[in-house]
Design a protein around this motif. Structure first.
Motif, mmCIF file in Angstrom:
data_model
loop_
_atom_site.group_PDB
_atom_site.id
_atom_site.type_symbol
_atom_site.label_atom_id
_atom_site.label_comp_id
_atom_site.label_asym_id
_atom_site.label_seq_id
_atom_site.Cartn_x
_atom_site.Cartn_y
_atom_site.Cartn_z
ATOM 1 N N LEU A 1 0.819 -1.287 0.019
ATOM 2 C CA LEU A 1 0.074 0.067 0.144
ATOM 3 C C LEU A 1 0.800 1.264 0.003
ATOM 4 O O LEU A 1 1.654 1.461 0.666
ATOM 5 C CB LEU A 1 -0.812 0.107 1.202
ATOM 6 C CG LEU A 1 -2.067 1.112 1.528
ATOM 7 C CD1 LEU A 1 -2.924 1.508 0.151
ATOM 8 C CD2 LEU A 1 -2.723 1.005 2.863
ATOM 9 N N ASN B 1 -2.890 3.194 -4.682
ATOM 10 C CA ASN B 1 -3.308 1.780 -4.864
ATOM 11 C C ASN B 1 -4.438 1.116 -3.794
ATOM 12 O O ASN B 1 -4.113 -0.124 -3.627
ATOM 13 C CB ASN B 1 -2.075 0.915 -5.336
ATOM 14 C CG ASN B 1 -1.090 0.897 -3.962
ATOM 15 O OD1 ASN B 1 -1.233 1.635 -3.146
ATOM 16 N ND2 ASN B 1 -0.596 -0.380 -4.004
ATOM 17 N N TRP C 1 -5.074 -3.007 -3.442
ATOM 18 C CA TRP C 1 -4.422 -3.715 -2.094
ATOM 19 C C TRP C 1 -5.548 -4.173 -1.130
ATOM 20 O O TRP C 1 -5.199 -5.245 -0.749
ATOM 21 C CB TRP C 1 -3.661 -2.343 -1.491
ATOM 22 C CG TRP C 1 -2.933 -2.913 -0.134
ATOM 23 C CD1 TRP C 1 -1.814 -3.463 0.160
ATOM 24 C CD2 TRP C 1 -3.307 -2.684 1.260
ATOM 25 N NE1 TRP C 1 -1.383 -3.661 1.127
ATOM 26 C CE2 TRP C 1 -2.580 -3.256 1.908
ATOM 27 C CE3 TRP C 1 -4.764 -2.292 1.757
ATOM 28 C CZ2 TRP C 1 -2.789 -3.312 3.443
ATOM 29 C CZ3 TRP C 1 -4.867 -2.323 2.944
ATOM 30 C CH2 TRP C 1 -4.127 -2.964 3.976
ATOM 31 N N HIS D 1 3.105 -5.432 3.932
ATOM 32 C CA HIS D 1 2.564 -5.012 2.564
ATOM 33 C C HIS D 1 2.061 -3.457 2.906
ATOM 34 O O HIS D 1 0.943 -3.100 1.921
ATOM 35 C CB HIS D 1 1.197 -5.835 2.147
ATOM 36 C CG HIS D 1 1.672 -7.171 1.860
ATOM 37 N ND1 HIS D 1 1.954 -8.476 2.666
ATOM 38 C CD2 HIS D 1 2.439 -7.676 0.558
ATOM 39 C CE1 HIS D 1 2.643 -9.321 2.017
ATOM 40 N NE2 HIS D 1 2.780 -9.025 0.859
#
Length: 100
Positions: A12, A18, A22, A60
């Motif tokens: 992310l 995004n 995501w 992430h």
């Protein structure tokens, strides 16, 4: 550089550009790992499940977001914080996408 290779999908971005993709990727991967319930509701879970979900979430997201939410130790709380921060992007992106 090795950190990027270990990611299952793109982290992310701190700008949230995004966020929609995501969220979908994160939900799918957490479901596959049988950890999706850790971001859907606050329910009893082992420390190991909570830690695994939190590690996966933090792995992430952009480093800037990691530092901003450094003290968050609950995956549900981190998920909600990110949702509160980037949720408005849904209303900006979706109507344009519907017109295409």
């Amino acid at each position: 550089m090795a950190n990027i290779e270990n990611r299952k999908f793109i982290a992310l971005d701190i700008s949230g550009k995004n966020y929609l993709s995501w969220v979908l990727d994160m939900k799918l991967h957490l479901s596959a790992k049988k950890l999706r319930h850790k971001i859907d509701e606050d329910n009893p879970a082992s420390n190991e499940e909570r830690a695994t979900a939190l590690i996966f979430l933090r792995h992430h997201i952009d480093n800037g977001l990691k530092y901003e939410y450094l003290t968050v130790e609950n995956p549900l709380e981190l998920w909600q914080n990110l949702n509160d921060r980037f949720e408005h992007l849904k209303s900006v992106v979706l109507p344009k996408a519907l017109n295409d």
